[in-house]
Scaffold this motif. Structure first.
Motif, PDB file in Angstrom:
ATOM      1  N   GLU A  20      16.871  -3.439  13.214  1.00  0.00           N
ATOM      2  CA  GLU A  20      18.226  -3.308  12.664  1.00  0.00           C
ATOM      3  C   GLU A  20      19.133  -2.541  13.635  1.00  0.00           C
ATOM      4  O   GLU A  20      20.282  -2.914  13.890  1.00  0.00           O
ATOM      5  CB  GLU A  20      18.156  -2.590  11.304  1.00  0.00           C
ATOM      6  CG  GLU A  20      19.408  -2.701  10.450  1.00  0.00           C
ATOM      7  CD  GLU A  20      20.298  -1.485  10.459  1.00  0.00           C
ATOM      8  OE1 GLU A  20      21.314  -1.511   9.765  1.00  0.00           O
ATOM      9  OE2 GLU A  20      19.991  -0.495  11.169  1.00  0.00           O
ATOM     10  N   TRP A  32      22.534  -9.253  11.533  1.00  0.00           N
ATOM     11  CA  TRP A  32      22.484  -8.027  10.721  1.00  0.00           C
ATOM     12  C   TRP A  32      22.779  -8.352   9.253  1.00  0.00           C
ATOM     13  O   TRP A  32      22.065  -7.891   8.360  1.00  0.00           O
ATOM     14  CB  TRP A  32      23.491  -7.007  11.271  1.00  0.00           C
ATOM     15  CG  TRP A  32      23.515  -5.699  10.519  1.00  0.00           C
ATOM     16  CD1 TRP A  32      22.593  -4.696  10.602  1.00  0.00           C
ATOM     17  CD2 TRP A  32      24.513  -5.256   9.582  1.00  0.00           C
ATOM     18  NE1 TRP A  32      22.948  -3.653   9.769  1.00  0.00           N
ATOM     19  CE2 TRP A  32      24.124  -3.978   9.132  1.00  0.00           C
ATOM     20  CE3 TRP A  32      25.692  -5.811   9.082  1.00  0.00           C
ATOM     21  CZ2 TRP A  32      24.872  -3.246   8.203  1.00  0.00           C
ATOM     22  CZ3 TRP A  32      26.434  -5.082   8.164  1.00  0.00           C
ATOM     23  CH2 TRP A  32      26.024  -3.816   7.734  1.00  0.00           C
ATOM     24  N   LEU A  35      19.953  -9.589   7.142  1.00  0.00           N
ATOM     25  CA  LEU A  35      18.839  -8.692   6.780  1.00  0.00           C
ATOM     26  C   LEU A  35      18.907  -8.236   5.324  1.00  0.00           C
ATOM     27  O   LEU A  35      17.942  -7.679   4.812  1.00  0.00           O
ATOM     28  CB  LEU A  35      18.853  -7.435   7.666  1.00  0.00           C
ATOM     29  CG  LEU A  35      18.688  -7.609   9.180  1.00  0.00           C
ATOM     30  CD1 LEU A  35      18.748  -6.240   9.853  1.00  0.00           C
ATOM     31  CD2 LEU A  35      17.363  -8.297   9.507  1.00  0.00           C
ATOM     32  N   TRP A  36      20.065  -8.422   4.688  1.00  0.00           N
ATOM     33  CA  TRP A  36      20.311  -7.814   3.387  1.00  0.00           C
ATOM     34  C   TRP A  36      19.958  -8.734   2.222  1.00  0.00           C
ATOM     35  O   TRP A  36      20.115  -9.943   2.315  1.00  0.00           O
ATOM     36  CB  TRP A  36      21.793  -7.451   3.259  1.00  0.00           C
ATOM     37  CG  TRP A  36      22.228  -6.392   4.218  1.00  0.00           C
ATOM     38  CD1 TRP A  36      22.511  -6.549   5.553  1.00  0.00           C
ATOM     39  CD2 TRP A  36      22.405  -5.002   3.934  1.00  0.00           C
ATOM     40  NE1 TRP A  36      22.864  -5.342   6.115  1.00  0.00           N
ATOM     41  CE2 TRP A  36      22.822  -4.376   5.145  1.00  0.00           C
ATOM     42  CE3 TRP A  36      22.274  -4.219   2.773  1.00  0.00           C
ATOM     43  CZ2 TRP A  36      23.086  -3.009   5.223  1.00  0.00           C
ATOM     44  CZ3 TRP A  36      22.551  -2.864   2.857  1.00  0.00           C
ATOM     45  CH2 TRP A  36      22.943  -2.267   4.066  1.00  0.00           C
ATOM     46  N   TYR A  42      25.420  -0.834   1.395  1.00  0.00           N
ATOM     47  CA  TYR A  42      25.471  -0.077   2.652  1.00  0.00           C
ATOM     48  C   TYR A  42      26.399   1.115   2.414  1.00  0.00           C
ATOM     49  O   TYR A  42      27.579   0.927   2.129  1.00  0.00           O
ATOM     50  CB  TYR A  42      26.007  -0.980   3.758  1.00  0.00           C
ATOM     51  CG  TYR A  42      26.325  -0.301   5.071  1.00  0.00           C
ATOM     52  CD1 TYR A  42      25.418   0.568   5.675  1.00  0.00           C
ATOM     53  CD2 TYR A  42      27.524  -0.541   5.722  1.00  0.00           C
ATOM     54  CE1 TYR A  42      25.707   1.177   6.891  1.00  0.00           C
ATOM     55  CE2 TYR A  42      27.826   0.055   6.941  1.00  0.00           C
ATOM     56  CZ  TYR A  42      26.913   0.916   7.516  1.00  0.00           C
ATOM     57  OH  TYR A  42      27.200   1.523   8.720  1.00  0.00           O
ATOM     58  N   TRP A 131      16.436   4.461   3.311  1.00  0.00           N
ATOM     59  CA  TRP A 131      16.371   3.009   3.086  1.00  0.00           C
ATOM     60  C   TRP A 131      15.645   2.695   1.793  1.00  0.00           C
ATOM     61  O   TRP A 131      14.701   3.386   1.418  1.00  0.00           O
ATOM     62  CB  TRP A 131      15.578   2.326   4.199  1.00  0.00           C
ATOM     63  CG  TRP A 131      16.076   2.566   5.584  1.00  0.00           C
ATOM     64  CD1 TRP A 131      15.814   3.653   6.372  1.00  0.00           C
ATOM     65  CD2 TRP A 131      16.899   1.694   6.357  1.00  0.00           C
ATOM     66  NE1 TRP A 131      16.437   3.512   7.588  1.00  0.00           N
ATOM     67  CE2 TRP A 131      17.097   2.314   7.608  1.00  0.00           C
ATOM     68  CE3 TRP A 131      17.485   0.447   6.110  1.00  0.00           C
ATOM     69  CZ2 TRP A 131      17.869   1.737   8.617  1.00  0.00           C
ATOM     70  CZ3 TRP A 131      18.231  -0.128   7.120  1.00  0.00           C
ATOM     71  CH2 TRP A 131      18.434   0.508   8.355  1.00  0.00           C
ATOM     72  N   GLN A 141      13.584  -6.838   3.614  1.00  0.00           N
ATOM     73  CA  GLN A 141      15.031  -6.997   3.437  1.00  0.00           C
ATOM     74  C   GLN A 141      15.619  -5.661   2.970  1.00  0.00           C
ATOM     75  O   GLN A 141      14.931  -4.865   2.329  1.00  0.00           O
ATOM     76  CB  GLN A 141      15.321  -8.074   2.393  1.00  0.00           C
ATOM     77  CG  GLN A 141      15.070  -9.486   2.894  1.00  0.00           C
ATOM     78  CD  GLN A 141      15.433 -10.501   1.833  1.00  0.00           C
ATOM     79  OE1 GLN A 141      14.768 -10.571   0.795  1.00  0.00           O
ATOM     80  NE2 GLN A 141      16.482 -11.265   2.080  1.00  0.00           N
ATOM     81  N   ILE A 142      16.908  -5.471   3.288  1.00  0.00           N
ATOM     82  CA  ILE A 142      17.547  -4.193   2.956  1.00  0.00           C
ATOM     83  C   ILE A 142      18.166  -4.263   1.553  1.00  0.00           C
ATOM     84  O   ILE A 142      19.007  -5.116   1.280  1.00  0.00           O
ATOM     85  CB  ILE A 142      18.664  -3.827   3.953  1.00  0.00           C
ATOM     86  CG1 ILE A 142      18.150  -3.895   5.379  1.00  0.00           C
ATOM     87  CG2 ILE A 142      19.218  -2.436   3.638  1.00  0.00           C
ATOM     88  CD1 ILE A 142      19.245  -3.754   6.441  1.00  0.00           C
ATOM     89  N   LYS A 145      20.935   0.990   2.326  1.00  0.00           N
ATOM     90  CA  LYS A 145      20.891   1.814   3.537  1.00  0.00           C
ATOM     91  C   LYS A 145      21.919   2.918   3.349  1.00  0.00           C
ATOM     92  O   LYS A 145      23.097   2.634   3.165  1.00  0.00           O
ATOM     93  CB  LYS A 145      21.227   0.983   4.784  1.00  0.00           C
ATOM     94  CG  LYS A 145      21.316   1.796   6.075  1.00  0.00           C
ATOM     95  CD  LYS A 145      21.795   0.961   7.262  1.00  0.00           C
ATOM     96  CE  LYS A 145      21.851   1.822   8.521  1.00  0.00           C
ATOM     97  NZ  LYS A 145      22.408   1.083   9.686  1.00  0.00           N
TER      98      LYS A 145
END
Lengths: 163, 411
Positions: A20, A32, A35-36, A42, A131, A141-142, A145
């Motif tokens: 990331e 980027w 990734l979510w 965020y 995280w 996966q996010i 963050k």
């Protein structure tokens, strides 16, 4: 359900977090965004210890729509600060698993030191990053963050990158 | 520099670049402006209770702003009378007194020296000679100002014609008192007056903030496209000015029967659970913020939906605070929306501020060129007159601020 052992979970998380960081340093914002999870948040809170992000002021409190808009702003050429954006280099380290949620989500914390270079000068931004990472098959996966800048609430400078 | 020399640096339609770059002028500004005029220090809601205090600055000098046990608001130098250590290093607190951490000299919340360890070590010591140094304090509609100058005119007189605009601005409490909701603080490497100008500069908005405008929905983008929407700038005297960008948002208690904009429909629905339709409309309209900026010389702007506070650090370094405001005791959903709107534009990661900061820094960098014979131009647009609604992009507010600068610097 993750079948990873504690050590491999940590290694897996560290590898993901390093990826990331690299994507952001390389301005690869589309990768980027991918990734979510859709409902991911965020957050860059003002106060370093803040827990209630919704009812307090943040530097960024982004859902998917805001993340998209932020990336568009950084890449559209319409923003003078983003067109002349800083180069960044981040070191991520000191990874620690804080826990695992019932649904398998990992809670992880790491240290991040970010060096910004712009206008002939270097600046540094240090943060604890927390995280919530969701195992999805072989990848993570996010879900959340949270970048807790150690000088949050004190005087910052205009940021032309995503911490 | 002599008085007449300062006068020669400010003409009606331009100012000399030295005003951005000369350290000697900066030092004089700290004396002649920040130690002689009223300087904004706090909003009432930052110290709501007895014994509440915050630490801040007046110009370059650290101060404590507090509410003493009788409710009196005081502004005192944040230095112990003994050896000069700061009394408060935290940003805020509530305490029945102040103790210097160096030798434990102890002060009351009224600033009086109450006690000190081993008093026998002093001869002919009168504690009343050693209270914390107090500034003159006055407030208007929740805005607290202080000055070092005992001869300054009353605050009410200093604010003058800006007062009705401050009253209008405070209507964004939506029926509740206005309350501060946190702040974004950041520095930029440039002179403080570059920021002073910016709050009364509509001309830059569609250029610098194009990426912000692009991020808005159609209706909101139209609202912020105010270049030709009947706005104007007015010189309010004493260096103050108002820039009206969105005339229909001047009085937030008017036009309450207008349809609720689509972007607030969800909020309105949420508010209807606990509020009457009249209250919902008043709150929703207040959430939008005011359609104008009141620029108060030298350090505060009541800017659409927040307070902008500047603090000069050196000739080429300035600290800015964007203080979010909302409704004290108002609905959480409304305050959340205010916070999200603030985050969208303001602060170090805001869609607006980051580009502003870049522009201001470039002004300071560019001003290193041609310093001796190239001037900063302020000649855009005619000033508002009785018959002329004026031009929102007029540089009237800057001209007003620099004429005040000249007056104070040559006094």
């Amino acid at each position: 359900m993750s079948t990873l052992t504690a050590d491999s979970r940590l290694a897996h998380a560290a590898e993901f977090i390093s990826l990331e960081a690299d994507l952001l340093d390389q301005y690869d914002y589309q990768s980027w965004l991918a990734l979510w999870v859709e409902e991911g948040k965020y957050v860059v809170p003002v106060e370093p210890d803040e827990q209630n992000f919704e009812d307090t002021l943040n530097y960024a409190y982004d859902n998917a729509a805001m993340r998209d808009m932020r990336v568009r702003r950084l890449t559209s050429g319409e923003s003078m600060s983003a067109s002349h954006s800083a180069r960044t280099l981040r070191n991520v380290s000191r990874f620690r698993i804080l826990g695992t949620e019932a649904n398998g989500d990992l809670r992880v914390r790491n240290a991040q030191t970010l060096i910004e270079y712009k206008f002939d000068r270097h600046r540094s931004f240090a943060a604890n990053v927390e995280w919530v990472l969701r195992p999805n098959g072989a990848r993570l996966q996010i879900v959340q963050k949270v970048v807790r800048l150690i000088n949050g609430g004190d005087s910052l400078t205009g940021l032309t990158f995503l911490p | 520099m002599k008085h007449q020399d300062y006068a020669s640096l400010v003409k009606k339609d331009r100012v000399h670049t030295a005003l951005y770059t000369d350290p000697a002028i900066f030092e004089q500004e700290m004396e002649r402006i920040f130690k002689s005029t009223w300087v904004w220090v706090a909003h009432d809601s930052e110290i709501p209770n007895k014994n509440d205090w915050i630490s801040t600055h007046v110009g370059k000098e650290p101060v404590i702003v507090n509410r003493d046990k009788n409710g009196t608001v005081r502004v005192m130098l944040n230095r112990c009378r003994h050896r000069g250590a700061t009394i408060c290093e935290k940003k805020k607190g509530n305490s029945p007194g102040f103790v210097c951490p160096y030798h434990a000299w102890t002060y009351g919340v009224d600033g009086s020296l109450k006690g000190l360890p081993l008093p026998k070590g002093y001869k002919d010591f009168d504690k009343s000679d050693y209270g914390l140094i107090q500034l003159r304090v006055e407030s208007y509609n929740g805005l607290i100002f202080a000055t070092f100058n005992e001869d300054a005119p009353p605050l009410k007189e200093f604010l003058g014609r800006a007062r009705p605009w401050i009253d209008l601005f405070m209507k964004q409490g939506g029926g509740y008192p206005v309350k501060t909701l946190g702040e974004h603080k950041f520095n930029f490497p440039g002179n403080w007056k570059i920021q002073l100008e910016n709050t009364t500069d509509a001309y830059h908005f569609p250029v610098v903030h194009k990426s912000f405008l692009s991020s808005l929905d159609g209706d909101t983008e139209e609202l912020f496209s105010f270049m030709d929407a009947g706005g104007y700038v007015e010189d309010l005297g004493n260096g103050h000015s108002v820039m009206v960008m969105i005339p229909e948002l001047v009085d937030l208690e008017e036009d309450l029967d207008q349809p609720i904009p689509e972007r607030f429909a969800e909020l309105a629905e949420e508010l209807r659970k606990d509020h009457s339709e009249a209250e919902v409309r008043r709150i929703v309209r207040a959430v939008t913020g005011s359609g104008f900026n009141v620029n108060l010389f030298p350090n505060l702007a009541c800017s659409m939906a927040f307070f902008r506070v500047l603090r000069p650090l050196s000739v080429d370094e300035t600290e800015i605070r964007h203080i979010a405001i909302g409704m004290d005791g108002g609905p959480a959903a409304a305050n959340r929306m205010r916070l999200r709107l603030h985050e969208h534009f303001q602060g170090p990661m805001g869609f607006g501020t980051t580009d502003d900061a870049e522009a201001w820094e470039r002004v300071q960098r560019g001003a290193q060129a041609g310093e001796d014979d190239v001037w900063i131009m302020l000649n855009r647009g005619e000033d508002k007159t009785e018959s002329n609604a004026g031009d929102v992009t007029a540089e009237t507010g800057m001209r007003a601020a620099y004429q005040m600068w000249k007056e104070v610097m040559t006094k």
